[in-house]
Design a protein around this motif. Sequence first.
Motif, PDB file in Angstrom:
ATOM      1  N   LEU A  99      55.992  73.015  74.962  1.00  0.00           N
ATOM      2  CA  LEU A  99      55.530  73.705  73.766  1.00  0.00           C
ATOM      3  C   LEU A  99      56.687  74.392  73.065  1.00  0.00           C
ATOM      4  N   SER A 100      56.691  74.311  71.746  1.00  0.00           N
ATOM      5  CA  SER A 100      57.687  75.009  70.938  1.00  0.00           C
ATOM      6  C   SER A 100      57.149  75.141  69.524  1.00  0.00           C
ATOM      7  N   ASP A 101      57.727  76.057  68.780  1.00  0.00           N
ATOM      8  CA  ASP A 101      57.391  76.189  67.362  1.00  0.00           C
ATOM      9  C   ASP A 101      58.277  75.300  66.503  1.00  0.00           C
ATOM     10  N   ARG A 102      59.349  74.760  67.084  1.00  0.00           N
ATOM     11  CA  ARG A 102      60.333  73.989  66.322  1.00  0.00           C
ATOM     12  C   ARG A 102      60.239  72.497  66.634  1.00  0.00           C
ATOM     13  N   THR A 103      59.882  71.719  65.636  1.00  0.00           N
ATOM     14  CA  THR A 103      59.769  70.275  65.797  1.00  0.00           C
ATOM     15  C   THR A 103      61.088  69.664  66.239  1.00  0.00           C
ATOM     16  N   LEU A 127      61.477  70.001  69.907  1.00  0.00           N
ATOM     17  CA  LEU A 127      60.563  69.117  70.636  1.00  0.00           C
ATOM     18  C   LEU A 127      61.097  67.682  70.641  1.00  0.00           C
ATOM     19  N   ARG A 171      54.677  69.368  71.989  1.00  0.00           N
ATOM     20  CA  ARG A 171      53.601  69.815  71.095  1.00  0.00           C
ATOM     21  C   ARG A 171      53.948  71.172  70.507  1.00  0.00           C
ATOM     22  N   LYS A 172      53.507  71.366  69.277  1.00  0.00           N
ATOM     23  CA  LYS A 172      53.676  72.675  68.650  1.00  0.00           C
ATOM     24  C   LYS A 172      52.748  73.671  69.356  1.00  0.00           C
ATOM     25  N   ARG A 173      53.215  74.903  69.513  1.00  0.00           N
ATOM     26  CA  ARG A 173      52.429  75.922  70.191  1.00  0.00           C
ATOM     27  C   ARG A 173      51.073  76.179  69.543  1.00  0.00           C
ATOM     28  N   ASN A 174      51.018  76.099  68.227  1.00  0.00           N
ATOM     29  CA  ASN A 174      49.789  76.476  67.526  1.00  0.00           C
ATOM     30  C   ASN A 174      48.795  75.334  67.379  1.00  0.00           C
ATOM     31  N   GLU A 175      49.103  74.149  67.932  1.00  0.00           N
ATOM     32  CA  GLU A 175      48.158  73.038  67.854  1.00  0.00           C
ATOM     33  C   GLU A 175      46.954  73.332  68.743  1.00  0.00           C
ATOM     34  N   SER A 230      46.917  72.669  72.643  1.00  0.00           N
ATOM     35  CA  SER A 230      48.314  72.317  72.854  1.00  0.00           C
ATOM     36  C   SER A 230      48.676  72.289  74.330  1.00  0.00           C
TER      37      SER A 230
END
Length: 121
Positions: A31-35, A38, A52-56, A59
């Motif tokens: 998990l990360s906020d930065r594509t 990832l 995967r993005k953290r906010n999905e 996730s």
Amino acid sequence: MSQVVVDGAGTVGARVCRHLLSVGIERITVLSDRTSRLDGIASAVGPEVTGRKRNEPESAGAVDVVVVARGSGDQMLAVDAALAARRHVITTSDDPAVVAALLERDAEARDRGIALVVGAT
């Protein structure tokens, strides 16, 4: 098969992924906020790693353990989320103040039947 989430896609997260794969974990979600992070960790570590993005939504999905490989200032946020979801959690912070705050959560984790490992490296 164990499902492990590594929350953090930087240097520590990549090292954790490599170690987990070396001991037989077959699938890891990072998990990360930065594509860009990832994409980088998936290409550097291998196809067993899914980013995967953290906010999905969902996730983390069905998870046995969360390894928190975020910066020290974000460790508590990740622990809060893991405890709320009733997931075992391993933290990587070596900041004395953060470690002390995380250790204060031990009783809560135990009451929930959750393992909270603090300061693993």
